[in-house]
Scaffold this motif. Structure first.
Motif, PDB file in Angstrom:
ATOM      1  N   VAL A 267      -9.513  10.591  -2.329  1.00 32.51           N
ATOM      2  CA  VAL A 267     -11.452   9.850  -1.600  1.00 32.51           C
ATOM      3  C   VAL A 267     -11.497  11.758  -1.600  1.00 32.51           C
ATOM      4  CG1 VAL A 267     -12.290   9.144   0.110  1.00 32.51           C
ATOM      5  CG2 VAL A 267     -10.808   8.012  -0.664  1.00 32.51           C
ATOM      6  N   ASP A 268     -13.415  11.768  -1.505  1.00 34.06           N
ATOM      7  CA  ASP A 268     -13.615  13.275  -2.108  1.00 34.06           C
ATOM      8  C   ASP A 268     -14.679  13.557  -1.107  1.00 34.06           C
ATOM      9  OD1 ASP A 268     -14.662  15.561  -2.182  1.00 34.06           O
ATOM     10  OD2 ASP A 268     -16.344  15.392  -4.824  1.00 34.06           O
ATOM     11  N   GLU A 269     -13.714  13.161   0.070  1.00 37.10           N
ATOM     12  CA  GLU A 269     -14.419  12.924   1.789  1.00 37.10           C
ATOM     13  C   GLU A 269     -13.808  14.650   3.145  1.00 37.10           C
ATOM     14  OE1 GLU A 269     -15.552   9.695   3.985  1.00 37.10           O
ATOM     15  OE2 GLU A 269     -16.077   8.656   1.847  1.00 37.10           O
ATOM     16  N   GLU A 270     -14.189  16.056   2.739  1.00 41.66           N
ATOM     17  CA  GLU A 270     -13.618  16.422   3.645  1.00 41.66           C
ATOM     18  C   GLU A 270     -13.202  15.945   4.800  1.00 41.66           C
ATOM     19  OE1 GLU A 270     -17.400  18.092   6.464  1.00 41.66           O
ATOM     20  OE2 GLU A 270     -15.978  19.170   4.751  1.00 41.66           O
ATOM     21  N   ASP A 271     -13.698  14.960   5.601  1.00 45.31           N
ATOM     22  CA  ASP A 271     -13.020  14.694   7.061  1.00 45.31           C
ATOM     23  C   ASP A 271     -11.687  13.183   7.122  1.00 45.31           C
ATOM     24  OD1 ASP A 271     -14.290  12.822   6.588  1.00 45.31           O
ATOM     25  OD2 ASP A 271     -15.436  12.405   8.027  1.00 45.31           O
ATOM     26  N   ILE A 272     -10.775  12.858   5.275  1.00 48.43           N
ATOM     27  CA  ILE A 272      -9.758  12.176   5.483  1.00 48.43           C
ATOM     28  C   ILE A 272      -8.363  12.793   5.594  1.00 48.43           C
ATOM     29  CG2 ILE A 272      -8.372  11.740   3.150  1.00 48.43           C
ATOM     30  CD1 ILE A 272     -11.345  10.060   4.142  1.00 48.43           C
ATOM     31  N   VAL A 273      -7.618  12.522   6.607  1.00 44.57           N
ATOM     32  CA  VAL A 273      -6.654  12.873   7.190  1.00 44.57           C
ATOM     33  C   VAL A 273      -5.098  12.119   6.016  1.00 44.57           C
ATOM     34  CG1 VAL A 273      -7.240  13.431   9.025  1.00 44.57           C
ATOM     35  CG2 VAL A 273      -6.891  11.407   8.615  1.00 44.57           C
ATOM     36  N   GLY A 274      -5.089  10.815   5.710  1.00 40.85           N
ATOM     37  CA  GLY A 274      -4.551  11.012   4.697  1.00 40.85           C
ATOM     38  C   GLY A 274      -5.168   8.847   3.842  1.00 40.85           C
ATOM     39  N   TYR A 275      -3.656   8.616   3.700  1.00 37.60           N
ATOM     40  CA  TYR A 275      -3.810   7.030   3.440  1.00 37.60           C
ATOM     41  C   TYR A 275      -2.946   6.126   3.805  1.00 37.60           C
ATOM     42  CZ  TYR A 275      -6.684  10.032   0.174  1.00 37.60           C
ATOM     43  OH  TYR A 275      -7.581  11.030  -0.386  1.00 37.60           O
ATOM     44  N   ARG A 276      -3.230   4.664   3.351  1.00 36.31           N
ATOM     45  CA  ARG A 276      -2.366   4.032   4.088  1.00 36.31           C
ATOM     46  C   ARG A 276      -1.627   2.922   3.620  1.00 36.31           C
ATOM     47  NH1 ARG A 276      -5.041   2.710  10.124  1.00 36.31           N
ATOM     48  NH2 ARG A 276      -3.850   4.797  11.519  1.00 36.31           N
ATOM     49  N   VAL A 277      -0.631   2.719   2.640  1.00 34.27           N
ATOM     50  CA  VAL A 277      -0.515   1.335   1.448  1.00 34.27           C
ATOM     51  C   VAL A 277       0.031   0.488   2.332  1.00 34.27           C
ATOM     52  CG1 VAL A 277       1.405   1.131  -0.123  1.00 34.27           C
ATOM     53  CG2 VAL A 277       0.457   3.654   0.906  1.00 34.27           C
ATOM     54  N   THR A 310      10.942 -10.177  -5.272  1.00 30.47           N
ATOM     55  CA  THR A 310      10.753  -9.892  -6.668  1.00 30.47           C
ATOM     56  C   THR A 310       9.829  -9.510  -7.521  1.00 30.47           C
ATOM     57  OG1 THR A 310      10.786 -11.915  -6.866  1.00 30.47           O
ATOM     58  CG2 THR A 310      12.989 -10.954  -7.542  1.00 30.47           C
ATOM     59  N   ASP A 311       8.507  -9.831  -6.312  1.00 32.08           N
ATOM     60  CA  ASP A 311       7.324  -9.205  -6.973  1.00 32.08           C
ATOM     61  C   ASP A 311       6.148  -8.854  -5.473  1.00 32.08           C
ATOM     62  OD1 ASP A 311       7.903 -10.342  -9.211  1.00 32.08           O
ATOM     63  OD2 ASP A 311       7.181 -11.941  -9.517  1.00 32.08           O
ATOM     64  N   SER A 312       6.165  -8.178  -5.157  1.00 28.54           N
ATOM     65  CA  SER A 312       4.674  -7.422  -4.622  1.00 28.54           C
ATOM     66  C   SER A 312       3.485  -7.351  -5.239  1.00 28.54           C
ATOM     67  CB  SER A 312       5.090  -6.640  -4.219  1.00 28.54           C
ATOM     68  OG  SER A 312       6.810  -6.608  -3.482  1.00 28.54           O
ATOM     69  N   ILE A 313       2.958  -7.610  -3.896  1.00 24.73           N
ATOM     70  CA  ILE A 313       1.163  -6.819  -4.625  1.00 24.73           C
ATOM     71  C   ILE A 313       0.842  -5.726  -3.239  1.00 24.73           C
ATOM     72  CG2 ILE A 313      -1.133  -8.156  -4.390  1.00 24.73           C
ATOM     73  CD1 ILE A 313       0.263  -9.155  -6.085  1.00 24.73           C
ATOM     74  N   TYR A 314      -0.119  -4.989  -3.839  1.00 24.07           N
ATOM     75  CA  TYR A 314      -0.338  -3.224  -3.400  1.00 24.07           C
ATOM     76  C   TYR A 314      -1.676  -3.462  -2.772  1.00 24.07           C
ATOM     77  CZ  TYR A 314       4.202  -2.413  -3.065  1.00 24.07           C
ATOM     78  OH  TYR A 314       6.440  -2.644  -2.756  1.00 24.07           O
ATOM     79  N   TYR A 315      -2.033  -2.463  -1.763  1.00 27.27           N
ATOM     80  CA  TYR A 315      -3.500  -2.317  -2.290  1.00 27.27           C
ATOM     81  C   TYR A 315      -3.660  -0.907  -0.951  1.00 27.27           C
ATOM     82  CZ  TYR A 315      -4.740  -4.542   3.265  1.00 27.27           C
ATOM     83  OH  TYR A 315      -4.686  -4.330   3.832  1.00 27.27           O
ATOM     84  N   VAL A 316      -4.286   0.543  -0.811  1.00 29.40           N
ATOM     85  CA  VAL A 316      -4.194   1.421  -0.626  1.00 29.40           C
ATOM     86  C   VAL A 316      -5.637   1.484   0.505  1.00 29.40           C
ATOM     87  CG1 VAL A 316      -3.916   3.984  -0.530  1.00 29.40           C
ATOM     88  CG2 VAL A 316      -2.648   2.620  -2.100  1.00 29.40           C
ATOM     89  N   THR A 317      -5.826   1.877   1.776  1.00 24.15           N
ATOM     90  CA  THR A 317      -6.689   2.665   2.489  1.00 24.15           C
ATOM     91  C   THR A 317      -6.781   4.122   2.642  1.00 24.15           C
ATOM     92  OG1 THR A 317      -5.701   1.865   4.449  1.00 24.15           O
ATOM     93  CG2 THR A 317      -7.165   0.254   3.371  1.00 24.15           C
TER      94      THR A 317
END
Length: 336
Positions: A267-277, A310-317
């Motif tokens: 994400v192109d924002e200067e105050d991003i400190v990380g991502y959660r999966v 065996t199957d998983s669904i993911y998203y990221v924030t």
């Protein structure tokens, strides 16, 4: 104290308020008369120290243990924020909801006779450009006509404002500062506290001026001037906008499966400190578990092998320094 050379106004002398008529007036619908005074617009004065300034306020959400670059990013933003606040904005428009005022703002300076200029139109508002910018430390000053030769003008109802009413100042980039009315005072047009209105201040103020009182036919002016004193509401203005939970970061995009990894675009924002999966067992499942945190300097990927399913669904924030979390990215399914 750090000595700051700021473009502020120091009163050298106070002359009569009403020396200049915008036009001939034959009745109570006369045009507003400006304040008269002479200013020195360049003087070195004591300003607030760095510690006195109100910087960015970050909430303690235990992010430092999760994202180890939090302190570095926070310090970088705090170092930039005071300069942004001190500059204020170049005002383009004013809105006062309580009295249904919306108007464009024109910059004015000091006339040849030493007085502040006034709006060229009855429905316009003038900003004293040699003084403070709205939003910076000091007294920004704006003036508007109370009436004209044909009837009420833009600031006709200015005396109806009450403590807590809002004045919204916006620049050409749609950046808005919100000022809150503190109080209002009326002064004889020949005797007003010019230092309080135009002089230095340790807070971020906006003072609105118009005529009031009785119209004097002989002098061709009202006998008083009304000043509405307001102060910047930093919590609701754009300088503090990122502290508002209504403005979270954007969601990560291009979430894909690359071999045994989940990848995404930063994400192109200067105050991003990380991502959660986050992981769930199926699209129908409403409960997702936070399985990994990724710092912004790391590769934007996560192993797609969490758990025994065996199957998983993911998203990221995405997460910013204020602890605000974006909406989930698009869902991606991993089949094993």
């Amino acid at each position: 104290m750090i000595r700051l050379k700021k473009r502020i106004l120091t009163i050298l002398s106070i002359s009569m308020f009403a020396l200049l008529l915008i036009g001939l007036s034959t009745g109570p619908w006369s045009q507003m008369l400006p304040f008269g005074s002479v200013f020195n617009t360049e003087q070195e004065v004591d300003g607030p120290s760095q510690d006195d300034r109100s910087g960015v306020s970050f909430e303690d959400r235990n992010l430092s243990g999760e994202f180890h670059r939090l302190d570095e990013i926070t310090n970088a933003i705090q170092a930039q924020e005071p300069d942004q606040e001190d500059d204020g904005i170049i005002p383009a428009s004013i809105e006062i909801p309580a009295i249904d005022v919306k108007a464009e703002i024109e910059p004015v300076g000091i006339l040849d006779n030493g007085q502040m200029g006034v709006p060229s139109e009855a429905e316009g508002v003038a900003w004293f450009e040699p003084g403070a910018n709205p939003g910076e430390i000091g007294n920004a000053v704006m003036a508007g006509h109370v009436d004209s030769t044909t009837g009420p003008a833009i600031f006709f109802d200015l005396d109806e404002l009450e403590s807590g009413d809002e004045i919204i100042i916006t620049d050409e980039d749609d950046r808005s500062f919100i000022f809150t009315v503190q109080n209002q005072e009326s002064y004889p047009h020949e005797n007003a506290p010019m230092e309080n209105i135009f002089g230095t201040s340790e807070t971020r103020n906006l003072n609105l001026i118009t005529c009031t009182g009785t119209f004097n036919q002989e002098e061709g002016t009202h006998d008083e001037r009304l000043v509405v004193y307001t102060e910047l509401n930093e919590a609701q203005s754009d300088i503090e906008q990122k502290n508002d939970s209504s403005n979270p970061p954007d969601s990560p995009t291009n979430v894909e499966v690359d071999g045994s990894f989940i990848t995404w675009h930063a994400v192109d924002e200067e105050d991003i400190v990380g991502y959660r999966v986050y992981q769930g067992d199926s699209i129908e499942e409403s409960e997702f578990e936070h399985v990994e945190s990724v710092s912004p300097h790391e590769r934007k990927r996560s192993p797609a092998n969490h758990g025994d399913s065996t199957d998983s669904i993911y998203y990221v924030t995405a997460v910013d320094v204020y602890g605000q979390e974006s909406d989930p990215s698009e869902l991606i399914q991993i089949e094993r």
